[in-house]
Scaffold this motif. Structure first.
Motif, PDB file in Angstrom:
ATOM      1  N   SER A  87       0.822  -1.217   0.000  1.00  0.00           N
ATOM      2  CA  SER A  87       0.000   0.000   0.000  1.00  0.00           C
ATOM      3  C   SER A  87       0.851   1.259   0.000  1.00  0.00           C
ATOM      4  O   SER A  87       0.363   2.354  -0.293  1.00  0.00           O
ATOM      5  CB  SER A  87      -0.922   0.019   1.217  1.00  0.00           C
ATOM      6  OG  SER A  87      -0.181   0.172   2.419  1.00  0.00           O
ATOM      7  N   GLN A  91       3.356   7.418  -5.047  1.00  0.00           N
ATOM      8  CA  GLN A  91       2.282   8.034  -5.820  1.00  0.00           C
ATOM      9  C   GLN A  91       2.647   8.209  -7.285  1.00  0.00           C
ATOM     10  O   GLN A  91       1.775   8.217  -8.165  1.00  0.00           O
ATOM     11  CB  GLN A  91       1.915   9.386  -5.208  1.00  0.00           C
ATOM     12  CG  GLN A  91       0.751  10.101  -5.868  1.00  0.00           C
ATOM     13  CD  GLN A  91      -0.581   9.421  -5.614  1.00  0.00           C
ATOM     14  OE1 GLN A  91      -0.697   8.630  -4.662  1.00  0.00           O
ATOM     15  NE2 GLN A  91      -1.575   9.713  -6.423  1.00  0.00           N
ATOM     16  N   TRP A 119      -5.158  -1.104  -7.192  1.00  0.00           N
ATOM     17  CA  TRP A 119      -5.786   0.210  -7.129  1.00  0.00           C
ATOM     18  C   TRP A 119      -6.717   0.344  -8.317  1.00  0.00           C
ATOM     19  O   TRP A 119      -6.396  -0.099  -9.422  1.00  0.00           O
ATOM     20  CB  TRP A 119      -4.743   1.321  -7.212  1.00  0.00           C
ATOM     21  CG  TRP A 119      -3.798   1.404  -6.048  1.00  0.00           C
ATOM     22  CD1 TRP A 119      -3.850   2.282  -5.005  1.00  0.00           C
ATOM     23  CD2 TRP A 119      -2.620   0.598  -5.817  1.00  0.00           C
ATOM     24  NE1 TRP A 119      -2.803   2.083  -4.144  1.00  0.00           N
ATOM     25  CE2 TRP A 119      -2.023   1.045  -4.615  1.00  0.00           C
ATOM     26  CE3 TRP A 119      -2.017  -0.460  -6.512  1.00  0.00           C
ATOM     27  CZ2 TRP A 119      -0.872   0.483  -4.100  1.00  0.00           C
ATOM     28  CZ3 TRP A 119      -0.863  -1.021  -5.990  1.00  0.00           C
ATOM     29  CH2 TRP A 119      -0.313  -0.562  -4.792  1.00  0.00           C
ATOM     30  N   ASP A 120      -7.880   0.944  -8.123  1.00  0.00           N
ATOM     31  CA  ASP A 120      -8.812   1.092  -9.235  1.00  0.00           C
ATOM     32  C   ASP A 120      -8.384   2.224 -10.160  1.00  0.00           C
ATOM     33  O   ASP A 120      -7.317   2.835  -9.979  1.00  0.00           O
ATOM     34  CB  ASP A 120     -10.242   1.277  -8.736  1.00  0.00           C
ATOM     35  CG  ASP A 120     -10.468   2.591  -7.989  1.00  0.00           C
ATOM     36  OD1 ASP A 120      -9.630   3.518  -8.096  1.00  0.00           O
ATOM     37  OD2 ASP A 120     -11.511   2.693  -7.305  1.00  0.00           O
ATOM     38  N   THR A 122      -9.239   5.167 -10.474  1.00  0.00           N
ATOM     39  CA  THR A 122      -9.088   6.496  -9.860  1.00  0.00           C
ATOM     40  C   THR A 122      -7.867   6.573  -8.948  1.00  0.00           C
ATOM     41  O   THR A 122      -7.588   7.620  -8.363  1.00  0.00           O
ATOM     42  CB  THR A 122     -10.334   6.864  -9.033  1.00  0.00           C
ATOM     43  OG1 THR A 122     -10.403   6.040  -7.862  1.00  0.00           O
ATOM     44  CG2 THR A 122     -11.600   6.706  -9.859  1.00  0.00           C
ATOM     45  N   THR A 124      -7.563   4.653  -6.216  1.00  0.00           N
ATOM     46  CA  THR A 124      -7.987   4.305  -4.865  1.00  0.00           C
ATOM     47  C   THR A 124      -7.594   2.864  -4.551  1.00  0.00           C
ATOM     48  O   THR A 124      -7.884   1.948  -5.324  1.00  0.00           O
ATOM     49  CB  THR A 124      -9.511   4.457  -4.718  1.00  0.00           C
ATOM     50  OG1 THR A 124      -9.877   5.807  -5.012  1.00  0.00           O
ATOM     51  CG2 THR A 124      -9.958   4.098  -3.312  1.00  0.00           C
ATOM     52  N   LEU A 125      -6.937   2.669  -3.429  1.00  0.00           N
ATOM     53  CA  LEU A 125      -6.514   1.332  -3.038  1.00  0.00           C
ATOM     54  C   LEU A 125      -7.723   0.437  -2.792  1.00  0.00           C
ATOM     55  O   LEU A 125      -8.628   0.781  -2.034  1.00  0.00           O
ATOM     56  CB  LEU A 125      -5.666   1.400  -1.769  1.00  0.00           C
ATOM     57  CG  LEU A 125      -5.118   0.068  -1.244  1.00  0.00           C
ATOM     58  CD1 LEU A 125      -4.080  -0.507  -2.203  1.00  0.00           C
ATOM     59  CD2 LEU A 125      -4.522   0.244   0.151  1.00  0.00           C
ATOM     60  N   GLN A 126      -7.747  -0.723  -3.432  1.00  0.00           N
ATOM     61  CA  GLN A 126      -8.821  -1.691  -3.258  1.00  0.00           C
ATOM     62  C   GLN A 126      -8.393  -2.858  -2.367  1.00  0.00           C
ATOM     63  O   GLN A 126      -9.195  -3.377  -1.590  1.00  0.00           O
ATOM     64  CB  GLN A 126      -9.259  -2.235  -4.619  1.00  0.00           C
ATOM     65  CG  GLN A 126      -9.776  -1.180  -5.566  1.00  0.00           C
ATOM     66  CD  GLN A 126     -11.041  -0.517  -5.052  1.00  0.00           C
ATOM     67  OE1 GLN A 126     -12.057  -1.179  -4.855  1.00  0.00           O
ATOM     68  NE2 GLN A 126     -10.999   0.786  -4.820  1.00  0.00           N
TER      69      GLN A 126
END
Length: 213
Positions: A87, A91, A119-120, A122, A124-126
């Motif tokens: 995670s 970036q 990450w999707d 966008t 965002t961590l899934q």
């Protein structure tokens, strides 16, 4: 035989189809991706994911396939993504996804270590999960995905998940299920061998941190 890899992939969900169709590298798009991520990138030679899935320091392997189409897939092999806690991926790599799903796969059979994250589109961590035979569970964020074995280990009093006792198998299943190839025990379940996936090797400088979307 010892197996080690540290891979990042970008795609819109069609990676298994693209990798299974003997893809050809888009050289210009690959050069551009590497240059956007690292300073001083210099092409060295052609290779494949069978031989260079975990390049030496200051080296990366990369390839972009079907560039500019809805099926575009990119793969990067670099020690920069070999993280104990996936995670914490910089970036910079998520900015480079440009609206695609990002997946991280890191595995060392010698250390009995495995890490996977997704990450999707966008950024965002899934899901982020990692474990090591010596240290146990290192990270477990988000809901388990369909390929994960969430059952308890047989014969154990605790409800320790089988996946966490076999992190290498977990990451191999993640790789085979989501992008369509694998290196070890899941390789015979995959239609594609890593050696069939071409990449370009580059000598690079520092990661271009601080990028914004």
């Amino acid at each position: 035989m010892e197996t080690t890899y540290s891979l990042l992939t970008y795609d819109h969900g069609g990676a298994p189809m693209v990798f299974g169709a003997e893809p050809q590298i888009d050289v210009a798009a690959t050069d551009q991706m590497v240059d956007s991520l690292f300073t001083g990138a210099r092409f060295v030679e052609e290779s494949d994911l069978g031989g260079h899935a975990c390049p030496d320091p200051w080296m990366v392997g990369a390839a972009v396939f079907a560039a500019g189409t809805p099926d575009e897939v990119a793969v990067l092999a670099s020690e920069e993504v070999a993280l104990d806690r996936p995670s914490e991926l910089d970036q910079t790599f998520l900015v480079a996804a440009r609206g695609r799903t990002t997946r991280l796969f890191t595995m060392s059979s010698r250390a009995a270590f495995g890490a996977f994250a997704a990450w999707d589109a966008t950024g965002t961590l899934q899901r982020a999960v990692s474990a090591c035979g010596a240290d146990g569970i290192l990270e477990d964020l988000g809901a388990p995905l369909a390929f994960e074995d969430t059952g308890p280990d047989k014969g154990e009093e605790s409800a320790t998940r089988r996946d966490f006792l076999d992190p290498v198998g977990l990451v191999e299943r993640a790789l085979a299920t989501t992008v369509g190839f694998a290196y070890g025990r899941e390789n015979n379940c995959s239609a594609v061998s890593p050696g069939d996936i071409p990449i370009r090797l580059y000598r690079v400088g520092e990661l271009r941190t601080g990028m914004r979307g």
